[in-house]
Design a protein around this motif. Sequence first.
Motif, mmCIF file in Angstrom:
data_model
loop_
_atom_site.group_PDB
_atom_site.id
_atom_site.type_symbol
_atom_site.label_atom_id
_atom_site.label_comp_id
_atom_site.label_asym_id
_atom_site.label_seq_id
_atom_site.Cartn_x
_atom_site.Cartn_y
_atom_site.Cartn_z
ATOM 1 N N VAL A 135 0.837 -1.212 0.000
ATOM 2 C CA VAL A 135 0.000 0.000 0.000
ATOM 3 C C VAL A 135 0.870 1.260 0.000
ATOM 4 C CG1 VAL A 135 -0.329 0.103 2.526
ATOM 5 C CG2 VAL A 135 -2.063 1.066 0.997
ATOM 6 N N VAL A 136 1.991 1.231 0.700
ATOM 7 C CA VAL A 136 2.892 2.384 0.722
ATOM 8 C C VAL A 136 3.649 2.493 -0.606
ATOM 9 C CG1 VAL A 136 4.929 3.371 1.875
ATOM 10 C CG2 VAL A 136 3.024 2.481 3.233
ATOM 11 N N GLN A 137 3.997 1.363 -1.208
ATOM 12 C CA GLN A 137 4.640 1.391 -2.523
ATOM 13 C C GLN A 137 3.724 2.045 -3.557
ATOM 14 O OE1 GLN A 137 7.925 0.350 -3.648
ATOM 15 N NE2 GLN A 137 7.103 1.722 -5.205
ATOM 16 N N HIS A 138 2.446 1.709 -3.502
ATOM 17 C CA HIS A 138 1.472 2.310 -4.418
ATOM 18 C C HIS A 138 1.423 3.835 -4.221
ATOM 19 C CE1 HIS A 138 -2.085 2.859 -6.870
ATOM 20 N NE2 HIS A 138 -2.656 3.484 -5.864
ATOM 21 N N SER A 139 1.372 4.271 -2.977
ATOM 22 C CA SER A 139 1.347 5.716 -2.690
ATOM 23 C C SER A 139 2.648 6.378 -3.127
ATOM 24 C CB SER A 139 1.098 5.952 -1.200
ATOM 25 O OG SER A 139 -0.174 5.460 -0.856
ATOM 26 N N ALA A 140 3.772 5.690 -2.933
ATOM 27 C CA ALA A 140 5.066 6.219 -3.372
ATOM 28 C C ALA A 140 5.065 6.449 -4.885
ATOM 29 C CB ALA A 140 6.188 5.266 -2.973
ATOM 30 N N ASP A 141 4.478 5.511 -5.623
ATOM 31 C CA ASP A 141 4.389 5.665 -7.078
ATOM 32 C C ASP A 141 3.556 6.899 -7.448
ATOM 33 O OD1 ASP A 141 5.884 3.329 -7.331
ATOM 34 O OD2 ASP A 141 4.126 2.062 -7.706
ATOM 35 N N LEU A 142 2.460 7.113 -6.736
ATOM 36 C CA LEU A 142 1.605 8.279 -7.001
ATOM 37 C C LEU A 142 2.345 9.583 -6.706
ATOM 38 C CD1 LEU A 142 -1.783 7.025 -5.506
ATOM 39 C CD2 LEU A 142 -1.116 7.119 -7.929
ATOM 40 N N VAL A 143 3.050 9.640 -5.575
ATOM 41 C CA VAL A 143 3.801 10.854 -5.211
ATOM 42 C C VAL A 143 4.923 11.089 -6.208
ATOM 43 C CG1 VAL A 143 5.304 11.885 -3.446
ATOM 44 C CG2 VAL A 143 3.153 10.782 -2.780
ATOM 45 N N PHE A 144 5.612 10.026 -6.620
ATOM 46 C CA PHE A 144 6.663 10.154 -7.629
ATOM 47 C C PHE A 144 6.101 10.775 -8.907
ATOM 48 C CE2 PHE A 144 8.743 8.391 -11.409
ATOM 49 C CZ PHE A 144 10.046 8.812 -11.213
ATOM 50 N N GLU A 145 4.956 10.287 -9.366
ATOM 51 C CA GLU A 145 4.336 10.820 -10.587
ATOM 52 C C GLU A 145 3.941 12.286 -10.409
ATOM 53 O OE1 GLU A 145 4.311 9.486 -13.531
ATOM 54 O OE2 GLU A 145 5.257 7.671 -12.741
ATOM 55 N N GLU A 146 3.405 12.634 -9.246
ATOM 56 C CA GLU A 146 3.014 14.026 -9.006
ATOM 57 C C GLU A 146 4.230 14.949 -9.017
ATOM 58 O OE1 GLU A 146 0.713 16.650 -5.618
ATOM 59 O OE2 GLU A 146 0.010 14.611 -6.015
ATOM 60 N N ILE A 147 5.323 14.501 -8.415
ATOM 61 C CA ILE A 147 6.514 15.351 -8.361
ATOM 62 C C ILE A 147 7.194 15.441 -9.723
ATOM 63 C CG2 ILE A 147 8.804 15.618 -7.329
ATOM 64 C CD1 ILE A 147 7.549 14.587 -4.700
ATOM 65 N N THR A 148 7.203 14.361 -10.498
ATOM 66 C CA THR A 148 7.775 14.482 -11.851
ATOM 67 C C THR A 148 6.933 15.435 -12.700
ATOM 68 O OG1 THR A 148 6.683 12.428 -12.576
ATOM 69 C CG2 THR A 148 8.996 12.259 -11.866
ATOM 70 N N ALA A 149 5.631 15.480 -12.462
ATOM 71 C CA ALA A 149 4.783 16.454 -13.171
ATOM 72 C C ALA A 149 5.164 17.876 -12.763
ATOM 73 C CB ALA A 149 3.316 16.183 -12.878
ATOM 74 N N ILE A 150 5.467 18.097 -11.489
ATOM 75 C CA ILE A 150 5.919 19.416 -11.019
ATOM 76 C C ILE A 150 7.228 19.789 -11.689
ATOM 77 C CG2 ILE A 150 6.788 20.676 -8.995
ATOM 78 C CD1 ILE A 150 4.693 19.039 -7.334
ATOM 79 N N ILE A 151 8.134 18.825 -11.800
ATOM 80 C CA ILE A 151 9.425 19.084 -12.465
ATOM 81 C C ILE A 151 9.186 19.454 -13.922
ATOM 82 C CG2 ILE A 151 11.568 17.988 -13.266
ATOM 83 C CD1 ILE A 151 11.503 16.341 -10.613
ATOM 84 N N ARG A 152 8.338 18.708 -14.608
ATOM 85 C CA ARG A 152 8.046 19.017 -16.016
ATOM 86 C C ARG A 152 7.415 20.399 -16.160
ATOM 87 N NH1 ARG A 152 6.692 13.577 -15.879
ATOM 88 N NH2 ARG A 152 4.484 14.025 -15.764
ATOM 89 N N GLN A 153 6.537 20.768 -15.243
ATOM 90 C CA GLN A 153 5.907 22.107 -15.273
ATOM 91 C C GLN A 153 6.957 23.205 -15.077
ATOM 92 O OE1 GLN A 153 3.089 23.342 -16.038
ATOM 93 N NE2 GLN A 153 1.881 21.483 -16.268
ATOM 94 N N SER A 154 7.952 22.941 -14.250
ATOM 95 C CA SER A 154 8.971 23.965 -13.977
ATOM 96 C C SER A 154 9.852 24.218 -15.191
ATOM 97 C CB SER A 154 9.825 23.580 -12.759
ATOM 98 O OG SER A 154 10.667 22.487 -13.068
ATOM 99 N N GLU A 155 9.797 23.331 -16.192
ATOM 100 C CA GLU A 155 10.557 23.527 -17.420
ATOM 101 C C GLU A 155 9.931 24.586 -18.306
ATOM 102 O OE1 GLU A 155 10.642 19.644 -19.156
ATOM 103 O OE2 GLU A 155 11.990 18.834 -17.652
ATOM 104 N N LYS A 156 8.657 24.882 -18.082
ATOM 105 C CA LYS A 156 7.934 25.808 -18.959
ATOM 106 C C LYS A 156 8.050 27.236 -18.504
ATOM 107 C CE LYS A 156 4.849 22.151 -20.228
ATOM 108 N NZ LYS A 156 3.567 21.572 -20.216
#
Length: 156
Positions: A135-156
């Motif tokens: 259950v924590v691994q699943h949440s870790a995957d979700l947080v990872f995806e959210e933060i990579t989206a933040i990184i991609r947004q910061s490129e713009k």
Amino acid sequence: MLTIIGCGNLNRSDDAVGVLIAQRLQQYLAQHPHPHVRVYDCGTAGMEVMFQARGSKKLIIIDASSTGAEPGAVFKVPGKELEALPEPSYNLHDFRWDHALAAGRKIFKEDFPEDVTVYLIEAENLGFGLELSPVVQHSADLVFEEITAIIRQSEK
């Protein structure tokens, strides 16, 4: 500059979640370099959090929590809500990242990030072990995806 810091203990099962996400983000940045993003694995060293955050405009901290909530729950909390000055102590192990937020702001003033977000993932197992619970691994995957989206947004 965006600084992302993962905290936790790799030997305590779900407590490792922040460190493991930070390590995944470091691998992501190796493949998708971004000059204005830094990622650190600070383990359990609160003092390290304070010094790595210095000079950033935005700070994200990722750690496990143990609040009694549903395991795997993700809390996204403004850093101001969690920062706390440390009690006097002679032991640096007592200086945690929440203390680092308050002390860093006091010591470094305008050279410390105002924009701080903390991701806390509720642990299921904090005993000795090297694996995250599913259950924590699943949440870790979700947080990872959210933060990579933040990184991609910061490129713009």
